[in-house]
Every structure is written in structure tokens, then in C-alpha cells.
Design an enzyme around this catalytic site. Structure first.
Site, PDB file in Angstrom:
ATOM      1  CB  SER A 166      57.827  17.783  33.069  1.00  0.00           C
ATOM      2  OG  SER A 166      58.986  17.091  33.500  1.00  0.00           O
ATOM      3  CE  LYS A 185      60.430  18.266  36.575  1.00  0.00           C
ATOM      4  NZ  LYS A 185      60.864  17.384  35.466  1.00  0.00           N
ATOM      5  CB  SER A 208      61.393  16.320  31.492  1.00  0.00           C
ATOM      6  OG  SER A 208      60.116  15.871  31.104  1.00  0.00           O
TER       7      SER A 208
END
Ligand SMILES: [Mg+2]
Ligand SMILES: [Zn+2]
Lengths: 101, 493, 497
Positions: free
Chosen positions: C155, C80, C179
Site C-alpha cells: 500500500s 505516507k 506494504s
């Protein structure tokens, strides 16, 4: 807490100041609405959080985590400054500072 | 208004916050070297720069030093304490929060005895001592005055960012009256001495290792509530501390006399004028939004560790002073001179090397200090306690007199070896040859019949008048006691 | 020839060890796939083909030389774009860091590198991990591979989408309030939030420090276990990092069992909240578990009704402080004000106005308020007490159940822009089932339960702190039972891209 009077746009402007974010009147007023909505909901926490309940600041309790006082790897000045918006020699350049302390 | 009038009319109350930079190897929350020198922005890690993703980790030695300071100040050491974030935006604060301690300091509720020049002891109450990190350093460029205002931009070096600090906060210090300035500076001096004795900091004021913020307020009388205070920031010498307190007392007294009010604000002290000028007015912008640092876990200093540190504490300056005063038999005044001259260690070591306290004091505060001053050096750089003890021993044994000993000392300082070596090398030993001395005595008696007459008449002090010629004849190497004996013997014969 | 992108990480590792193909083959296959589907999916902010192939070549060289390698050496991975990577742009999905190239590595990136996992690139996310749709990214939306008109969740939307779209076998995400688990649920993948402190946060750009955890996203429980094993372990650079041995997650996943396992259905999360479809799929999965030998019990966690409130005080408070460092002074964006004096103060304010998106600003202001003098006790202080209540509820629930279960999210993936319609609180309600685990620090897993209207539904399992291995054992058992029931992995039903 839910009885608490609503936050005003002027208070939000003060918060934006504290948080160092420039905001237009428009942003301030939409944020004021959001904040009031959110706070009206979340303020309930103070009802259940009674005196006898201890606070949990770390979900997994640890204590006395310390490091030995031994020098480790450092960055070079070039590495430190590589991402700087402005630099002069081996120092960061920042705009003039008005407030003090 | 004169200072005397100000303190006659108002009761000053002071409060002092001292920041001391700890002499650890690394910073408070990362393994960057805690040292100066070298290029700007070299003693940094992602943590000291507050880069995205960086996390703090606590320096064990810094905690140990904080505990030692707390113990030395007679504080309680917290059962458990935490770090907190003090949130405020400033370019030399890399994360825009300072990791500090807020409502849970590591040490609290202590006191420290401070001795004033006249020997009076004042007990200063300590509210707390807590750990935190230093900020980076701004250099303001482009302004005419070099001060913050008018600067066009600033250069920032983060080498100092994250250096471990302990902040020591007093409770309001009352009852000082006109002595407030001296109490303030003596307090900071006492702390400085304690930091050095503990070995937790070099504590050099001029380097900014120790920085004091001085709070001053006035009230009409000692039983009136506290008045509004000002905080004069970063006063960095003992003399400046006294001047700043004096100035603030007079300034505030003038305001109050004129029916005006004192504004709660920070102020800056100016070395050149001895005045303070207004900084920032305290306001709700001082909302630091403290909260417990979630990236660090609580410290629960083990009790046995604290006791171990307590038992390992060195003798603190006040105790040591008291002990040596008793052992040496000096007067308070003599002792204070020794301490102020920074000669306590040298004299103590000279005594333990065998010298009498009086001799050690005499040489260190006398000839050695005089020579050091001439060269703008520290006395301890000139001679070692062992050398001075040897010198005293030679005098005691009658091998040197004062005059010769000064010559020997000069040789020692010049690097010619130990006092014994110098004495032998330069041929400075007191003449033992009674033949040469006898000759000098005879000559002196023959040359001074009037003096001899006086001595015969019982004026024994007149013997001194014969000593000059005898010393001259023996190039100062005569043993004065022996010469005196021979004169008396010869005249009475 | 086998499409290498369709193989699991476990299969790829075995194939490379057997010499069936090289890491270069595997890495190139994934880079080709990325090139093919990125225009439609946009999982990545930065793709790093040269670095990936160089790392793959290095593994191949070492393998040929007979050097000892990590069992998963050569299996490519993505991080990420919240994970700091030296020399590789790290943006946090924000304009603030659009051009920032860090000078150091996050511990989790060091660990995947040390294991020999080539980095394919950095995946898209909501700015600073704040959001649950990946629409709050300064680098465009990521599409849900099941339906490209829908969000992938967030996210860690880029991480989940990259795995669901076969761009990567597994991926490193972060989970502050769901997330990892929620985008896993939305994309039919497996996502795990480990016990707080079991994976290092050093070098992972902080959102809310006391809630953030790094975790794996994968297409199977076994692959998630593999990546989790590589990520976990003590890190002296993270003071909240746990010490002690890392359990054998892979062995737990291989063991995979349901029989005699007590699944505690959390009453508060399975009442009226999940919409019809989600509730049905969840119930059906429970039936499969029961048929596989699990015992279904109901547990009561009354404090969960306050968990969301506590979260929306603690999280923004920590956010407001963690995001203070983005001020245009030392790194990242610097913007001068349009008018008025140019001072450090005005440049900071202009930079933060221009650099942060609306959601980031909303949370910063909310957090600033909650920490303000006069409100701290009522807000942040009280919220921390709610955490204690949540922990107590969980502890009690775990007395009668081995894992606690619920749908991961109350809905399936929705269309882009849908959340703009809703007020912030309605929006935040989507995290109701995932947030409690972050507050309590316990591990959680989302695995695909089935489809509702053609979109994946996530099944969440929660275990007590330090019992992450239990999630893998029971999760793998449930996965096997569900796969058997539907005749294969759920993701096999996803439309071709
Ligand atoms: Mg202060
Ligand atoms: Zn301080």
C-alpha cells in the site's frame, strides 16, 4: 473446518449489521461469494494449530509496560471539536440514539 | 402480589456488578486528567477521543489500585493477565470498543463478608475484579421526557471517556431469602467502605463513582436450577438498590405465577416510581467479539510487588469494626449506629486523643450530631477530635458539668478557640468558691424545710429537689457533687 | 549545475554541511520535480510546499547561525498519508477522512521534524493501507515510474513511486504484510520493514496493530539506513515500543559485506511460486552474492504455507476493530441515510457504507466473522498459533543462515485493473513472501535485484528480530556487488519521465 457449510447471504447481512455498514443486496451477495472463497482457504489454520502450540499475540514479547500516573498534554475543546461533523458549544452533536447500554 | 408472598413462594438469587471509578490523577490509558469540572471536552487527548493513530498506555497507579481492591476482596491476583477489546458501537465509546479485561481478569475468586442490620454476616462470593475504562457522557436533547427515546439528538462530552474503572462481579448470591434487598445494598455499602479505606476512590454514590448493576432471578426452591435473570443497570443509591431488588422479585413472581416467563433483558430503575422498566433484550447483537488488545502487552504483576501491596493494605472496615467493638465495649447496636452515622473515625481519633470511648461516643452521637443536623452539616465539620477530647477531659476533672460543657462546645463551634479558651473566655468554669456555694446551700435549706425534713427521714433522692435552686443561684456553675456533700453535712450537723 | 533530486540523501546531507547548497535549494528542487512529474505519477495526496520551504529556511538559518543540527537536517522527506500530521490533512487514502486535519503529530513525524527534515507532502496509499496496488485509494491511482501503465505496488505505492521518480530522496511508509517491501520491489527501490516495535506506531493510523510497522523507502541501502535511524527509538506512547539503544544502521550499511555470509534460500518461497522472469533474476542475484563471497544454503520453513491463511484471519480481525472508530460521530465523514429514520445507528451505517471502499468493507466483514462468538478459537485463535509455528521455523532456519532470502514478490508490477480479474485469494497470494516477517515480527528488506521484461524485481532479505543492522550490512554488500555487476544503480535504467 474446510468441511464447514458455506456462509449464507443472511449471515453476511448479520455481520454487516454487527459491523454497522449498510449494504445493498448486491453487495451482500458478492461479499458472500468472496467470504466463502477466502474462508475455504484460510480455514486450514485450525488443522495445524494443535493444542500444544501456544498462541502468539505479540510478535515481540513484552510485559508490564506501564505509564506513571502523571498528567500530560491535553487537547483544548476547540482542538477536540475541530474535526467534528457537528458540534454545539463545547460538545459533539450526534444523532438521536435508539439502542441502549 | 405482596413481597412477603413472593419470597415465601420463590427463592431469590441475586448477582451484583459494581463499577468503581478509581481516584487516579490520570485516565486508564492516557495522561488526560481524571477529574471533573472545567469545560466539556477539555480533559481529553487523542487517545481519549479515539482519534486515528492514537494508542493506549496503561496507568501504573490504576493497576496498583485494582490489585489492592482484589487483595481486599480476598482474591487471587493473576500471574499474568491481558486487556481485551469489547467491540460494540455506541457514540459515547470513542473507539467503538471498550478496552476491558475478558477471560483474564487481574483478580478472581474472592469473597467479602457483609454484615446485615441484625448483625448477621453473609459471605458474598466474588467471581472477579477487572480493569476497564469508562465511556463519555451523553446528554439527550429535544425529547420531551429527557430520556433516550424521543430525543432528537445528543450532546457528547468525552471528559469521562477513559476514566479508570474496576468492575467487581459476584457469583450468584443464594440463601438470602427475604433478605435479598438488604444483602444487595449492604454488599454495595461494604464495597464502598472498602474503596474508601483503601483510598482508591472517593466512592461517592451520588456522583456516580460507584454504580451497581443488579441481577435478580427466582426459582421455585433453593435446590432448583437458577431461573432466568434480569439485569437492572446503574442503580445509584443504597435505597434504590433495595427498592429495585424488591420490585424485581415481586414483578418476576407475578409473571411466574401467571405462567409467563421472565425475559432475559436489561432493565432501568426509576427513582420516582420505584419501578423497573425493560431496556434491551439480550440477543446475538451482544456478540462483543472480544479479542486480546493488540496495542497493549500482558501484565505480569510481580509477586513481590503484590506482597508489598498486601502488607501495606490498611485495616479493612470489617476488621476494624471487630477490633474497636472489643476495645470499646460498645453494644453491636451502638456500634452500628456509629458506623451508619459515619462517626467511627471521629470517635476513634477522639479516643486516641485521650477521651474515654463512652465520652467520645456520647458527645459525637449526641450534642455534636444534633447541632450538625440543625445546620445540615457533617459532625466532623463542627469540631475536631482533639477539641472533643479536651472537653471530655475538663468534665472528667470536674471543671465542667454537662450543661456548661454544651455552652463551651457552642463556643468552640463558634470559633472562639479550644474548650479551655472558651471556658476561660466565657467564665464558665465550675465555681470552686465554697463561700458562694455555701451561701446557696444555706439559702436552699432555709427555703425548703419540707424537703429537708424528707432528707432527714432518709429519703436521699430528695436532695435533687435542692439542687435546682442551688444551680439557679450559682448560674449553673456549681459542682453538683460538692453541693451534695455540703447539703448532707449541713443537715446531719 | 547538479540536479539535486538525483543525489542520495547521504550526498545531500554532506553537500549541505559543506555549504555547497542550502536546504532551500534542495527542497525547491524537489518541489519543482514534484510539479513536473505529479501529473504522470500522482504519488502525493497532499503536497506541502509552504511548510517544506519554511522548514528548509529554518534549517538554513540555524546552519548559518552555527547552531548544532542533525546530520540530515535539511534533507526533505515525505510521509505516507497514514501518518498523522497536525494541521496537515491526513486521509489514510479514504473518503472517510478526506477532510480530516488532525490536532496532533505522530511520533515518527515528530522525529523527522525534530531532525530538521522538511516535509514535502503526504503520499498516496491503498485506503487504510489495505491493498497491494495503491488502486484502493480514494485519491486516484499512483503510476509506476518505470511504466506509467502499471501499478507501483502498495500500500505504500505513493511513497515508493515518489522516491523512484526523484520527487523525494527518501520516504516514510508502513508495512503490515509487505506494504513497504512490495512497492519497493515494484519500483526498483529499497524498502525496509523494521523489527516489530522498533519504530513507534503512535499516530500512525492503525490497520492491524500486531502487524503494522513503519519503515523507510529509499533509493539505496545507505539512505534507508539513514531514515531508519531517524525513525527508530523507544516511544512511551506506544506500549509495544521496544526500549534499548538503536543500533548504528548507517555504520552497518557503510560496512557492507557479503564474504562469509550465509544466505538461506527459503524453499517454500522459491519453489514454483515465482514466475519465470522473477525466478531468473533472483537466481542471478544469488550468483552475484556467491561470487562476492556469500555462501548459499537452502532452508525449510514448512509453516509458511499456512502463513498467508493466518494473516488473512489476524489482519482482518484487527482491521474490523481498528476501523470501528470511523463512524461519523467525532471526526471525518458523516452521511445520513437516504431513507428511514436518522439515528446514531443509521448514520453510522450510512457513513461507513459511503466512506469505506470495497476492499475495506470486505476485510471488516471477514474480521467481524472471524471474531464472532463460536468462530474465535477456530479462526483468530488458531491463526495466532500459526504465528508461533512461523516463528519457530524462522528460528530454526536462522541456525543455518545469517539472513533468509527470496524474491520479494512472485511477479513484477502489473497493469492497472489486473487484480480485478482475479479472485481475492489469488490476489492475496502476491503477499506470500512478505507476510511471514510481519507475523513473526522480524525485520525484512527488499532491494532491487535486476529487471525482468524491463520491470524491477525485488530481492528480499529477512533477519532475526532486533537484527535490523544485519540487513543493512548484508544488503549494502549485495547492493554494491549488484551495482558493480550491472555498472550502476538499477534505478538509473528507469526511463526518463
Ligand atoms: Mg455489566
Ligand atoms: Zn464494565
Amino acid at each position: 473446518m474446510s468441511e464447514k457449510s458455506a456462509i449464507t447471504s443472511a449471515e453476511v447481512a448479520h455481520l454487516a449489521d454487527l459491523a454497522r455498514i449498510a449494504m445493498s443486496e448486491e453487495e451482500l451477495s458478492s461479499l458472500t461469494g468472496d467470504l466463502n472463497t477466502i474462508l475455504a482457504n484460510v480455514a486450514r489454520v485450525s488443522e495445524v494449530a494443535t493444542e500444544d502450540v501456544p498462541a502468539t499475540s505479540h510478535p515481540i514479547p513484552l510485559s508490564n509496560v506501564m505509564r506513571e500516573d502523571v498528567v500530560g498534554e491535553t487537547l483544548t475543546a476547540a482542538e477536540a471539536l475541530a474535526g467534528a461533523p457537528a458540534a454545539d458549544g463545547d460538545k459533539f452533536v450526534v444523532p438521536q440514539i435508539l439502542g441502549e447500554d | 402480589m405482596k413481597y412477603e408472598d413472593a419470597v415465601a413462594k420463590y427463592d431469590p438469587v441475586i448477582g451484583i456488578e459494581v463499577h468503581v471509578e478509581l481516584g487516579t490523577a490520570t485516565k486508564m490509558f492516557d495522561a488526560a486528567p481524571n477529574s471533573f469540572g472545567g469545560g466539556a471536552n477539555t480533559n481529553v487527548t487523542p487517545v481519549s477521543l479515539g482519534l486515528p493513530g492514537a494508542l493506549p498506555s496503561v496507568n501504573r497507579t490504576a493497576v496498583e489500585y485494582a490489585v489492592k481492591i482484589g487483595l481486599a476482596l480476598g482474591c487471587e491476583i493473576a500471574e499474568s493477565c491481558r486487556f481485551a477489546r469489547k467491540n460494540y458501537f455506541y457514540p459515547d465509546v470513542p473507539k467503538n470498543f471498550q478496552t476491558s479485561q475478558y477471560d483474564e481478569p487481574i483478580a478472581f475468586d474472592g469473597s467479602v463478608d457483609v454484615e446485615l442490620d441484625d448483625g448477621e454476616i453473609i459471605t458474598v462470593p466474588i467471581e472477579r475484579a477487572h480493569m476497564e475504562e469508562d465511556a463519555g457522557k451523553n446528554t439527550h436533547v429535544g425529547g420531551s421526557s429527557g430520556r433516550i427515546h424521543g430525543a432528537e439528538y445528543s450532546l457528547v462530552d468525552y471528559n469521562r471517556a477513559g476514566v479508570p474503572l474496576v468492575e467487581i462481579v459476584t457469583r450468584p448470591i443464594t440463601g438470602t431469602g427475604a433478605g435479598a434487598p438488604e444483602v444487595a445494598s449492604s454488599y454495595v455499602r461494604t464495597l464502598r467502605d472498602i474503596f474508601r479505606a483503601l483510598g482508591v476512590s472517593e466512592a461517592r454514590m451520588e456522583q456516580g463513582n460507584v454504580r451497581a448493576d443488579i441481577n435478580v432471578s427466582l426459582r421455585p426452591s433453593p435446590d432448583a436450577p437458577l431461573g432466568t435473570r434480569t439485569e437492572t443497570k446503574n442503580v445509584n443509591s443504597f435505597r434504590s438498590i433495595e427498592r429495585a431488588v424488591r420490585f424485581e422479585i415481586v414483578r418476576q413472581a407475578e409473571l411466574l405465577d401467571a405462567g409467563e416467563t421472565v425475559v432475559q433483558e436489561t432493565r432501568h430503575f426509576h427513582e420516582d416510581t420505584g419501578e423497573t422498566s425493560p431496556g434491551r433484550v439480550k440477543s446475538d447483537a451482544d456478540d462483543y467479539r472480544y479479542f486480546p488488545e493488540p496495542d497493549l502487552v500482558p501484565l505480569v504483576p510481580p509477586r513481590d510487588w503484590i506482597e508489598e501491596l498486601r502488607s501495606g493494605l490498611p485495616e479493612l472496615p470489617a476488621e476494624r469494626r471487630r477490633r474497636l467493638l472489643g476495645e470499646w465495649g460498645f453494644s453491636e447496636l451502638e456500634m452500628r449506629d456509629i458506623i451508619n452515622a459515619g462517626l467511627l473515625d471521629a470517635i476513634e481519633q477522639t479516643v486516641s486523643a485521650g477521651a474515654s470511648p463512652a465520652a467520645a461516643r456520647k458527645w459525637w452521637t449526641g450534642e455534636i450530631s444534633r447541632l450538625a443536623k440543625q445546620d445540615d452539616r457533617e459532625p466532623a465539620e463542627l469540631a475536631t477530635p482533639v477539641q472533643v477530647a479536651e472537653l471530655a477531659e475538663l468534665i472528667e476533672a470536674g471543671k465542667l458539668n454537662d450543661k456548661l460543657a454544651r455552652k463551651v462546645l457552642a463556643g468552640v463551634i463558634a470559633g472562639e478557640g479550644s474548650p479551655r479558651d472558651v471556658m476561660a473566655g466565657r467564665g464558665l468554669e465550675i465555681v470552686e468558691d465554697t463561700g458562694a456555694l455555701q451561701e446557696a446551700v444555706e439559702q436552699a435549706i432555709a427555703d425548703n424545710p419540707d424537703v429537708v425534713e424528707k432528707i432527714r427521714g432518709g429519703k436521699m433522692q430528695a436532695i435533687g429537689a435542692l439542687m435546682g435552686p442551688i444551680m439557679k443561684a450559682t448560674r449553673g456553675q456549681a459542682d453538683a457533687g460538692k453541693a451534695r456533700e455540703m447539703i448532707i453535712e449541713r443537715i446531719n450537723a | 549545475m547538479t540536479d539535486l533530486t538525483r543525489l542520495s540523501a547521504v550526498e545531500l546531507a554532506a553537500g549541505m554541511q559543506a555549504g555547497d547548497y542550502s536546504s532551500t535549494d534542495v527542497t525547491r528542487a524537489h518541489l519543482d520535480r514534484i510539479e513536473q512529474v505529479e501529473p504522470a505519477i500522482n504519488s502525493f495526496i497532499t503536497v506541502t510546499p509552504d511548510a517544506a520551504l519554511a522548514a528548509a529556511g529554518e534549517v538554513d538559518r540555524k546552519r548559518a547561525a552555527g547552531e548544532e543540527l542533525h546530520p540530515f537536517a535539511g534533507v526533505p522527506v515525505t510521509h505516507k498519508d497514514l501518518v498523522v500530521t497536525a494541521g496537515i490533512a491526513t486521509t489514510a487514502g479514504s473518503k472517510m477522512l478526506a477532510d480530516w486535519v488532525p490536532p496532533y503529530d505522530a511520533t515518527v513525524y515528530r522525529r523527522t521534524k525534530a531532525a530538521g527534515l522538511p516535509l514535502l507532502g503526504k503520499t498516496n496509499l491503498d485506503e487504510f493501507a489495505m491493498g497491494s496496488t495503491t488502486e484502493h485509494s480514494a485519491f486516484g491511482n499512483t503510476a509506476n515510474p518505470w511504466d506509467t501503465t502499471k501499478v507501483p505496488g502498495g500500500s505504500s505505492g505513493g511513497a515508493a513511486a515518489s522516491v523512484a521518480a526523484y520527487e523525494a530522496p527518501f520516504s516514510v511508509g508502513t508495512d503490515t504484510g509487505g506494504s513497504v517491501r512490495q512497492p519497493a520491489a515494484f519500483t526498483g527501490t529499497v524498502g525496509v520493514k523494521p523489527t516489530y516495535g522498533s519504530v513507534s506506531r503512535y499516530g500512525v493510523i492503525a490497520m492491524a496493530s500486531s502487524l503494522d510497522q513503519v519503515g523507510p523507502v529509499a533509493r539505496s541501502v545507505g539512505d534507508a539506513a539513514a531514515l531508519h535511524s531517524i525513525l527508530a527509538g523507544h516511544d512511551p506512547f506506544d506500549s509495544t515500543s521496544l526500549s534499548g539503544d538503536v543500533p548504528d544502521f548507517m555504520a552497518a550499511a557503510r560496512e557492507g559485506s557479503l564474504s562469509g555470509v550465509r544466505l538461506g534460500v527459503i524453499k517454500q518461497l522459491v519453489g514454483d511460486a515465482p514466475t519465470g522472469g522473477v525466478a531468473e533474476v533472483f537466481r542471478a542475484a544469488l550468483d552475484v552474492a556467491a561470487a562476492g563471497g556469500a555462501e548459499i544454503v537452502e532452508v525449510d520453513c514448512p509453516s509458511l504455507s499456512f502463513a498467508l491463511d493466518a494473516y488473512y484471519l489476524i489482519m482482518p480481525s484487527e482491521v474490523s476493530s481498528n476501523l470501528a472508530r470511523y463512524d461519523g460521530m467525532r471526526f471525518g465523514l458523516r452521511v445520513e441515510p437516504d431513507e428511514g429514520p436518522v439515528t446514531a445507528e443509521t448514520v453510522m451505517a450510512a457513513t461507513r457504507a459511503a466512506g469505506f471502499g470495497a476492499e475495506a468493507k470486505r476485510r471488516i466483514i471477514l474480521g467481524t466473522y472471524a471474531l464472532s462468538a463460536g468462530y474465535y478459537d477456530a479462526y483468530y485463535g488458531s491463526a495466532q498459533k500459526v504465528r508461533t509455528l512461523v516463528q519457530r521455523d524462522f528460528a530454526r532456519a536462522f541456525e543455518s543462515a545469517d539472513v533468509l532470502v527470496s524474491p520479494t514478490a512472485p511477479t513484477t508490477a502489473f497493469g492497472f485493473g489486473a487484480e480485478r480479474e482475479a479472485d481475492p485469494m489469488t490476489l492475496y497470494l502476491g503477499d506470500i513472501a512478505t507476510i511471514p516477517a510481519n507475523l513473526a515480527g522480524i525485520p525484512g528488506m527488499s532491494l532491487p535485484a535486476g529487471l525482468s521484461d524491463g520491470m524491477p524485481v525485488g530481492f528480499q532479505l529477512l533477519a532475526p528480530a532486533h537484527e535490523d543492522a544485519r540487513l543493512y550490512r548484508i544488503g549494502a554488500g549485495l547492493e554494491t556487488a549488484l551495482d558493480a555487476e550491472r555498472g550502476g544503480a538499477l534505478l538509473a535504467q528507469a526511463p526518463e519521465l
